[in-house]
Design an enzyme around this catalytic site. Structure first.
Site, mmCIF file in Angstrom:
data_model
loop_
_atom_site.group_PDB
_atom_site.id
_atom_site.type_symbol
_atom_site.label_atom_id
_atom_site.label_comp_id
_atom_site.label_asym_id
_atom_site.label_seq_id
_atom_site.Cartn_x
_atom_site.Cartn_y
_atom_site.Cartn_z
ATOM 1 C CB THR A 139 -0.933 0.068 1.305
ATOM 2 O OG1 THR A 139 -1.686 -1.193 1.345
ATOM 3 C CG2 THR A 139 -1.738 1.060 1.485
ATOM 4 C CE1 TYR A 162 1.332 3.737 8.480
ATOM 5 C CE2 TYR A 162 2.639 4.500 10.542
ATOM 6 C CZ TYR A 162 1.494 4.626 9.703
ATOM 7 O OH TYR A 162 0.727 5.730 9.761
ATOM 8 C CE LYS A 193 2.072 6.157 6.007
ATOM 9 N NZ LYS A 193 0.905 6.714 5.003
HETATM 10 O O1 LIG Z 1 -2.733 -0.139 25.657
HETATM 11 C C1 LIG Z 1 -1.764 0.703 25.095
HETATM 12 C C2 LIG Z 1 -1.281 1.111 23.705
HETATM 13 C C3 LIG Z 1 -0.308 1.613 23.666
HETATM 14 N N1 LIG Z 1 0.497 1.770 24.751
HETATM 15 C C4 LIG Z 1 2.018 2.580 24.603
HETATM 16 O O2 LIG Z 1 1.440 3.917 24.077
HETATM 17 C C5 LIG Z 1 2.259 4.481 23.425
HETATM 18 C C6 LIG Z 1 1.341 5.121 22.029
HETATM 19 O O3 LIG Z 1 1.259 3.808 21.177
HETATM 20 P P1 LIG Z 1 0.346 3.915 20.260
HETATM 21 O O4 LIG Z 1 -0.337 2.174 20.023
HETATM 22 O O5 LIG Z 1 -0.918 4.535 20.616
HETATM 23 O O6 LIG Z 1 0.607 4.436 18.906
HETATM 24 P P2 LIG Z 1 2.257 4.896 18.392
HETATM 25 O O7 LIG Z 1 2.220 6.458 19.041
HETATM 26 O O8 LIG Z 1 3.177 3.954 18.545
HETATM 27 O O9 LIG Z 1 1.825 5.121 16.735
HETATM 28 C C7 LIG Z 1 0.968 5.849 16.196
HETATM 29 O O10 LIG Z 1 1.400 7.066 16.096
HETATM 30 C C8 LIG Z 1 1.874 7.802 15.088
HETATM 31 C C9 LIG Z 1 1.054 7.580 14.097
HETATM 32 O O11 LIG Z 1 1.639 8.387 13.032
HETATM 33 C C10 LIG Z 1 0.957 5.904 13.616
HETATM 34 O O12 LIG Z 1 0.208 5.913 12.549
HETATM 35 C C11 LIG Z 1 0.605 5.269 14.884
HETATM 36 O O13 LIG Z 1 0.906 4.017 14.675
HETATM 37 C C12 LIG Z 1 3.383 3.390 22.941
HETATM 38 O O14 LIG Z 1 4.469 3.694 23.641
HETATM 39 C C13 LIG Z 1 2.617 2.187 23.441
HETATM 40 O O15 LIG Z 1 3.501 1.190 23.900
HETATM 41 C C14 LIG Z 1 0.307 1.666 25.821
HETATM 42 O O16 LIG Z 1 1.000 1.529 26.792
HETATM 43 N N2 LIG Z 1 -0.796 0.770 26.215
#
Ligand SMILES: O=c1ccn([C@@H]2O[C@H](COP(=O)(O)OP(=O)(O)O[C@H]3OC[C@@H](O)[C@H](O)[C@H]3O)[C@@H](O)[C@H]2O)c(=O)[nH]1
Length: 260
Positions: free
Chosen positions: A131, A184, A188
């Site tokens: 994609t 990803y 990107k």
């Molecule tokens: O339930 C959760 C989910 C996530 N997290 C943590 O929270 C942080 C944020 O994680 P997320 O899953 O929300 O997503 P990320 O910030 O890693 O990536 C995201 O943000 C940038 C965008 O451009 C991306 O498309 C998206 O993947 C990470 O450090 C993750 O480990 C938790 O502690 N608990």
């Protein structure tokens, strides 16, 4: 006689319902749309326009008075996100995967098509790579052919696991090309590279926006990103799951702020 009348009424009842439905669909109300003269009205393609971020952009550009074509394969996008525009004369919705070429005439392309939540993009890493590579190549090819400007929705993930906080545009990142997020991150990164190659070699006008962790309305309940996970857990009275040691750093933005 009485039976005849009863039969007649029974027969017309569904017809009456149909007429009522039709009347309702004719008087369907759309959100207010500005009038733009022919000269200012652009034909805009939004790939991923039925998705979480894309559908808010669709709203903004529709309300600004442009002609918007949304292309989505509905992997994470949902028809429901744009259903309030269906039938509007300025709006078109195409079920199409950007991995396949697309031949239409447009003035601008907003290329947002890609799953963005880690569980979604890691679900099928090869598809995520296709994609972001083949899909972006197709959209740049389209931009070149029709002379359209293209905006790529990139990501803070191009910085990988950054060693600098907060990240500014001069920072080149710290990415593991074979890590779990590589499909990803690297997808990107090469998409950005393609944009600049098409700009330098072919003169295509490009923009790249590195979007950080976004939250807001129309986010899937099971999106898997931290904000929706925490809200869901809080509503269910469950403990919030913090991954790892909880020392991660993130920059968050509200989805409407991404579209101004
Ligand atoms: O339930 C959760 C989910 C996530 N997290 C943590 O929270 C942080 C944020 O994680 P997320 O899953 O929300 O997503 P990320 O910030 O890693 O990536 C995201 O943000 C940038 C965008 O451009 C991306 O498309 C998206 O993947 C990470 O450090 C993750 O480990 C938790 O502690 N608990």
């Amino acid at each position: 006689m009485h039976n005849l009348l009863l039969n007649f009424l029974q027969a017309v009842a569904p017809l009456r319902e149909k007429i009522r439905d039709l009347e309702q669909s004719f008087s369907q109300k759309y959100p207010p749309v500005k009038f733009l003269s022919e000269k200012d009205r652009k034909r805009i393609l939004i790939t991923g326009g039925a998705g979480f971020v894309g559908s808010h952009l669709t709203d903004k550009l529709m309300m600004d008075g442009h002609e918007v074509t949304v292309v989505d394969n509905f992997f994470t996008g949902r028809k429901r996100n744009v259903e309030h525009w269906i039938g509007h004369e300025n709006f078109e919705l195409i079920n199409h995967d950007v991995v396949e070429p697309l031949y239409i005439e447009v003035d601008q392309i907003y290329h947002l098509a890609s799953p963005a939540s880690p569980p979604n993009y890691m679900y099928n890493p090869i598809k995520t790579l296709k994609t972001n590579t083949i899909g972006t190549l197709n959209m740049l090819g389209l931009a070149k052919r029709v002379g359209a400007r293209l905006l790529l929705a990139s990501t803070s993930e191009v910085y990988g696991d950054p060693e600098v906080h907060p990240q500014n545009e001069d920072y080149w990142g710290h990415v593991n090309p074979i890590g779990p997020r590589a499909c990803y991150d690297e997808g990107k990164r090469v998409a950005e590279t393609m944009c600049y190659a098409y700009m330098k070699q072919e003169g295509v006008e490009v923009r790249v926006a590195r979007i950080f962790n976004t939250f807001g309305s129309r986010m899937h309940m099971n999106d898997g990103r931290v904000v929706s996970n925490f809200i869901l857990q809080a509503l269910q009275g469950e403990p919030l799951t913090v991954y790892g040691a909880g020392s991660q750093t993130r920059a968050f933005q509200y989805v409407r702020s991404a579209n101004v």
